[in-house]
Design an enzyme around this catalytic site. Structure first.
Site, PDB file in Angstrom:
ATOM      1  N   LEU A  16      -0.745 -20.556 -35.846  1.00  0.00           N
ATOM      2  CA  LEU A  16      -0.088 -21.846 -35.615  1.00  0.00           C
ATOM      3  C   LEU A  16      -0.958 -22.747 -34.751  1.00  0.00           C
ATOM      4  CD1 LEU A  16       3.527 -20.550 -34.870  1.00  0.00           C
ATOM      5  CD2 LEU A  16       2.669 -21.532 -36.994  1.00  0.00           C
ATOM      6  N   CYS A  17      -0.581 -24.020 -34.708  1.00  0.00           N
ATOM      7  CA  CYS A  17      -1.239 -25.002 -33.853  1.00  0.00           C
ATOM      8  C   CYS A  17      -1.282 -24.476 -32.418  1.00  0.00           C
ATOM      9  CB  CYS A  17      -0.469 -26.315 -33.903  1.00  0.00           C
ATOM     10  SG  CYS A  17      -0.959 -27.521 -32.664  1.00  0.00           S
ATOM     11  N   PRO A  18      -2.373 -24.544 -31.700  1.00  0.00           N
ATOM     12  CA  PRO A  18      -3.605 -25.282 -32.013  1.00  0.00           C
ATOM     13  C   PRO A  18      -4.690 -24.412 -32.638  1.00  0.00           C
ATOM     14  CG  PRO A  18      -3.732 -24.544 -29.761  1.00  0.00           C
ATOM     15  CD  PRO A  18      -2.439 -23.976 -30.330  1.00  0.00           C
ATOM     16  N   MET A  19      -4.351 -23.188 -33.027  1.00  0.00           N
ATOM     17  CA  MET A  19      -5.401 -22.239 -33.388  1.00  0.00           C
ATOM     18  C   MET A  19      -6.242 -22.633 -34.604  1.00  0.00           C
ATOM     19  SD  MET A  19      -5.234 -20.653 -30.798  1.00  0.00           S
ATOM     20  CE  MET A  19      -6.640 -19.585 -31.089  1.00  0.00           C
ATOM     21  N   ASP A  43      -0.633 -23.102 -41.543  1.00  0.00           N
ATOM     22  CA  ASP A  43       0.170 -23.942 -40.655  1.00  0.00           C
ATOM     23  C   ASP A  43       0.388 -25.300 -41.327  1.00  0.00           C
ATOM     24  OD1 ASP A  43       1.342 -25.347 -38.624  1.00  0.00           O
ATOM     25  OD2 ASP A  43      -0.487 -25.545 -37.419  1.00  0.00           O
TER      26      ASP A  43
END
Lengths: 82, 158
Positions: A16-19, A43
């Site tokens: 998920l964000c920010p990955m 995502d």
């Protein structure tokens, strides 16, 4: 559609964000200018994130693809400076 | 991008809970990944995020937090141990999504040059020592932060 040759694949599926953008940045840091990273993401936020991220970083979003079942693929060419 | 063109984001971290630490560090790490200058002013409870002894043990409030991830009516949030349950549940949710931990996100931010400003008033008030803080934290007052923030395109209070 012509195929884009990727120098490196960045798999962020399941993250998920920010990955997704974090992983893309870490990969591009190790790549040479002009090289292309193929980023795989699931995502849904990445659909808007990568165009924005490329716009801010100066890296070039060559293509954004969306397959069924929520898989997004982005081809990002590293800019001269990141 | 040339130095003069770099955008800047100035963040104020005022809360020391696990959820607020994620909100803060997700924005900070994303901005840093885009090549922006990032500065975070830690004040009051936000200090726990840069406190070496506390950053690994941030919690989620069960009390007065109707959105806490608890499978019971919110009023039961007063029962001892419910904070630990809410925290455990959020950590489990984050792990299931392969999210990095708060210390991992903080390390990433530091690697990318995010500046960490420590509010000098809070340090004095809460008797926080320099050695309690993660390496590279800079002691600053409100004037220094405001000057930094005045050159930012984005300023957020978290």
């Amino acid at each position: 559609m012509e195929t884009i040759k990727a120098d490196r694949v960045v798999d962020t599926r399941g993250l998920l964000c920010p990955m997704p953008v974090v992983k893309a940045k870490l990969a591009l840091e190790e790549m040479k200018p002009g090289q292309v990273a193929k980023v795989l993401a699931t995502d849904p936020g990445s659909r808007m994130d990568f165009p924005a991220w490329c716009n801010e970083t100066g890296n070039k979003l060559l293509r954004a693809e969306e397959e069924g079942k929520g898989l997004y693929t982005f081809f990002i060419q590293k800019a001269r400076e990141v | 991008m040339a130095e003069k063109e770099r955008k800047r984001v100035a963040l104020v971290a005022s809360k020391g809970t696990l959820d607020m630490a994620y909100a803060l560090l997700i924005i900070a790490s994303t901005a840093a990944s885009m090549g922006w200058e990032v500065g975070i002013f830690f004040t009051f409870y936000g200090f726990d995020i840069v406190n070496k002894r506390k950053v690994h043990r941030l919690k989620v409030a069960s009390l007065a937090n109707p959105a806490a991830p608890l499978p019971v009516p919110n009023i039961l949030g007063v029962i001892p141990g419910m904070t630990a349950v809410a925290t455990w549940m959020m950590r489990r949710m984050m792990k299931k999504q392969n999210m990095p931990t708060v210390p991992e996100l903080l390390d990433l931010c530091r690697k990318w040059g995010v500046r960490l400003f420590a509010c000098s008033t809070t340090m004095g008030m809460m008797s926080i020592k320099d050695e309690d803080l993660v390496e590279g934290t800079e002691c600053a007052g409100a004037a220094a932060f405001l000057e930094y923030a005045s050159k930012a395109q984005v300023t957020l209070f978290i």
